[in-house]
Motif scaffolding. Sequence first.
Motif, mmCIF file in Angstrom:
data_model
loop_
_atom_site.group_PDB
_atom_site.id
_atom_site.type_symbol
_atom_site.label_atom_id
_atom_site.label_comp_id
_atom_site.label_asym_id
_atom_site.label_seq_id
_atom_site.Cartn_x
_atom_site.Cartn_y
_atom_site.Cartn_z
ATOM 1 N N ALA A 84 0.841 -1.192 0.000
ATOM 2 C CA ALA A 84 0.000 0.000 0.000
ATOM 3 C C ALA A 84 0.882 1.250 0.000
ATOM 4 N N VAL A 85 0.246 2.392 -0.205
ATOM 5 C CA VAL A 85 0.921 3.687 -0.202
ATOM 6 C C VAL A 85 0.129 4.621 0.700
ATOM 7 N N ILE A 86 0.841 5.378 1.535
ATOM 8 C CA ILE A 86 0.205 6.288 2.492
ATOM 9 C C ILE A 86 0.608 7.721 2.176
ATOM 10 N N ASP A 87 -0.319 8.640 2.390
ATOM 11 C CA ASP A 87 -0.018 10.060 2.226
ATOM 12 C C ASP A 87 -1.131 10.864 2.878
ATOM 13 N N VAL A 133 -2.862 18.384 12.688
ATOM 14 C CA VAL A 133 -2.295 17.074 13.026
ATOM 15 C C VAL A 133 -1.174 16.750 12.051
ATOM 16 N N GLN A 134 0.012 16.476 12.573
ATOM 17 C CA GLN A 134 1.163 16.186 11.730
ATOM 18 C C GLN A 134 1.040 14.801 11.084
ATOM 19 N N ASP A 135 1.882 14.577 10.059
ATOM 20 C CA ASP A 135 1.803 13.327 9.310
ATOM 21 C C ASP A 135 2.094 12.116 10.180
ATOM 22 N N ARG A 136 3.078 12.211 11.080
ATOM 23 C CA ARG A 136 3.449 11.035 11.871
ATOM 24 C C ARG A 136 2.366 10.622 12.859
ATOM 25 N N PRO A 137 1.786 11.544 13.660
ATOM 26 C CA PRO A 137 0.669 11.120 14.525
ATOM 27 C C PRO A 137 -0.536 10.625 13.726
ATOM 28 N N GLY A 138 -0.844 11.318 12.622
ATOM 29 C CA GLY A 138 -1.942 10.855 11.785
ATOM 30 C C GLY A 138 -1.632 9.524 11.126
ATOM 31 N N GLY A 139 -0.353 9.323 10.795
ATOM 32 C CA GLY A 139 0.055 8.062 10.193
ATOM 33 C C GLY A 139 -0.135 6.888 11.133
ATOM 34 N N LYS A 140 0.084 7.087 12.424
ATOM 35 C CA LYS A 140 -0.119 6.001 13.372
ATOM 36 C C LYS A 140 -1.578 5.567 13.417
ATOM 37 N N VAL A 141 -2.477 6.543 13.340
ATOM 38 C CA VAL A 141 -3.910 6.214 13.379
ATOM 39 C C VAL A 141 -4.318 5.432 12.143
ATOM 40 N N VAL A 142 -3.921 5.933 10.984
ATOM 41 C CA VAL A 142 -4.368 5.304 9.748
ATOM 42 C C VAL A 142 -3.679 3.955 9.530
ATOM 43 N N LEU A 143 -2.421 3.824 9.958
ATOM 44 C CA LEU A 143 -1.736 2.538 9.829
ATOM 45 C C LEU A 143 -2.312 1.494 10.784
ATOM 46 N N ASP A 159 6.212 9.051 2.080
ATOM 47 C CA ASP A 159 7.177 10.096 1.750
ATOM 48 C C ASP A 159 7.998 10.473 2.976
ATOM 49 N N GLY A 160 8.923 11.414 2.798
ATOM 50 C CA GLY A 160 9.839 11.766 3.868
ATOM 51 C C GLY A 160 9.189 12.421 5.059
ATOM 52 N N GLY A 161 7.946 12.891 4.924
ATOM 53 C CA GLY A 161 7.274 13.531 6.041
ATOM 54 C C GLY A 161 6.911 12.576 7.156
ATOM 55 N N TYR A 162 6.910 11.284 6.880
ATOM 56 C CA TYR A 162 6.538 10.302 7.895
ATOM 57 C C TYR A 162 7.726 9.821 8.718
ATOM 58 N N ASN A 164 11.971 11.220 9.118
ATOM 59 C CA ASN A 164 13.182 11.866 8.624
ATOM 60 C C ASN A 164 14.412 11.234 9.279
ATOM 61 N N GLN A 165 15.575 11.798 8.988
ATOM 62 C CA GLN A 165 16.819 11.228 9.512
ATOM 63 C C GLN A 165 16.919 11.363 11.022
ATOM 64 N N ILE A 166 16.276 12.393 11.590
ATOM 65 C CA ILE A 166 16.365 12.623 13.034
ATOM 66 C C ILE A 166 15.366 11.745 13.794
ATOM 67 N N ASP A 167 14.135 11.741 13.307
ATOM 68 C CA ASP A 167 13.082 10.993 13.990
ATOM 69 C C ASP A 167 12.572 9.888 13.078
ATOM 70 N N ARG A 168 12.985 8.665 13.335
ATOM 71 C CA ARG A 168 12.527 7.512 12.560
ATOM 72 C C ARG A 168 11.703 6.571 13.436
ATOM 73 N N SER A 169 11.053 7.157 14.458
ATOM 74 C CA SER A 169 10.305 6.339 15.411
ATOM 75 C C SER A 169 9.094 5.676 14.766
ATOM 76 N N LEU A 170 8.494 6.319 13.762
ATOM 77 C CA LEU A 170 7.320 5.741 13.136
ATOM 78 C C LEU A 170 7.656 4.438 12.419
ATOM 79 N N ILE A 171 8.845 4.367 11.815
ATOM 80 C CA ILE A 171 9.256 3.147 11.121
ATOM 81 C C ILE A 171 9.390 1.993 12.109
#
Length: 270
Positions: A84-87, A133-143, A159-162, A164-171
């Motif tokens: 799938a693809v998320i955005d 709501v930022q992409d990462r918090p919203g990404g957790k809900v939708v994922l 995309d890179g908004g989910y 970045n190099q500093i915060d990769r906690s979502l991955i």
Amino acid sequence: MPARDRSKGGAKRRYGDRLVLDAILFVVRSGCQWRMIPHDLLPWDAAYRWYRAWIADGTWDRVHDALRDQVRAGLGRDVDPSAAVIDAQSIKSSEGGQARGFDAGKRTTGRKRHIVVDTLGLLLVVVVTAASVQDRPGGKVVLSLLAQRFSSIALVWADGGYANQIDRSLIGWARQKLGLLLQIVKRTDDVKGFQVLPRRWVVERTFGWLVRNRRLARDYERLTLHSETMIKIAMIRLMTHRLTGQQIRWSNHNQRQAVRRLTAETLITA
């Protein structure tokens, strides 16, 4: 549409499901207010009443999912997607209503549409939140919803908004909590302007499909649930056209004028 239970009594329905559906699709495609539904369809309150009733009993979800399965099967794909693809897309909203915020990055006051699509661009999950709501918090809900509904999916592109190099906690969170591999597709920094990126263009195309429906060019709904439903109805309209072999043509002014002239000439010579 679900069969109606006649055993409960009551007056016979005056308007069939097809007429109600035509009126609702007219609102989605034209972007008009409910009270501006043409009188040759049916009264606006009848269309709106059935629109809300089908939200409450889950009819829109069942119809949407059944059509998506048919489209995938018709193209030789497995009904259960594996990737799938998320955005997310920030969109302006009307005044008032539920969950309204300001997206500082896009400088947009309104709401944000978080969607996940399959590799064909068909909708899998949609969540509408405030634009703040930022992409990462919203990404957790939708994922999380994606993992609950589609256990077959193992890979999700983003995309890179989910992450970045500093915060990769979502991955890491997606891998540990949901068993999903979240793969970031980044654009090349030395290329300016528009750039077609692998996999990511699929979800961007889906956003393009949605906003061509005038009701979705701006978020006019008071409730986020209704915003999500309007997105599903737009996809239902698109998938029914595909299944019937029809094409939705988005012609420009010159093309429309040419067709009208050709039609007029045909009538004159006939």
